[in-house]
Design an enzyme around this catalytic site. Sequence first.
Site, PDB file in Angstrom:
ATOM      1  N   ARG A  60       0.880  -1.174   0.000  1.00  0.00           N
ATOM      2  CA  ARG A  60       0.000   0.000   0.000  1.00  0.00           C
ATOM      3  C   ARG A  60       0.912   1.217   0.000  1.00  0.00           C
ATOM      4  NH1 ARG A  60      -2.590   4.298   0.770  1.00  0.00           N
ATOM      5  NH2 ARG A  60      -4.717   4.391   1.474  1.00  0.00           N
ATOM      6  N   GLU A  68     -11.632   4.901  -4.375  1.00  0.00           N
ATOM      7  CA  GLU A  68     -11.928   3.483  -4.188  1.00  0.00           C
ATOM      8  C   GLU A  68     -12.507   2.869  -5.455  1.00  0.00           C
ATOM      9  OE1 GLU A  68     -11.184   1.528  -1.591  1.00  0.00           O
ATOM     10  OE2 GLU A  68     -10.200   3.309  -0.794  1.00  0.00           O
ATOM     11  N   ARG A 111      -1.041  -5.193   4.704  1.00  0.00           N
ATOM     12  CA  ARG A 111      -0.316  -4.667   3.544  1.00  0.00           C
ATOM     13  C   ARG A 111       0.921  -3.930   4.039  1.00  0.00           C
ATOM     14  NH1 ARG A 111      -5.253  -1.372   0.913  1.00  0.00           N
ATOM     15  NH2 ARG A 111      -5.164  -0.564   3.030  1.00  0.00           N
TER      16      ARG A 111
END
Length: 145
Positions: A60, A68, A111
């Site tokens: 990330r 999104e 992540r």
Amino acid sequence: MVALGGYLVATQDITADLGPPITARASGSILVRFGICPDGLHRDCVVDGDTFWLGDQKIRIADIDTPELSPPRCEAERIKGETAKIRLLDLLNGGAFSLEAGDRDEDRYGRKLRRVVRDGQSIGEILISEGLARRWDGARHPWCG
């Protein structure tokens, strides 16, 4: 396809066939051929404008937030999110880069949180300058207005 901000954006999910991945790591730099993540196995592919897989590790981008895609809250967010995803693909495939750790190693989803840097410039900052991302301030803000 839709033209947005000088980029062609797919109006449906696409998978880029770029052949076998090429990976080189020398003195901290990474050179990998990325595609768009297909359903199923994720390896060396872009999920959205701020998330990608490098090998079997989900990364990330720590210094940005992009619209999104899963799911978008409105059509404008979907279009901008697809544009950010394609642009991140282009930037990652643009040459060797490095990953820099920050204050936290991982987010709550497991992540790895990393800045992505090429030639001293943050790829996140490029996305911000192009209007495809915002600086991450610790909270999600709406992209639909």
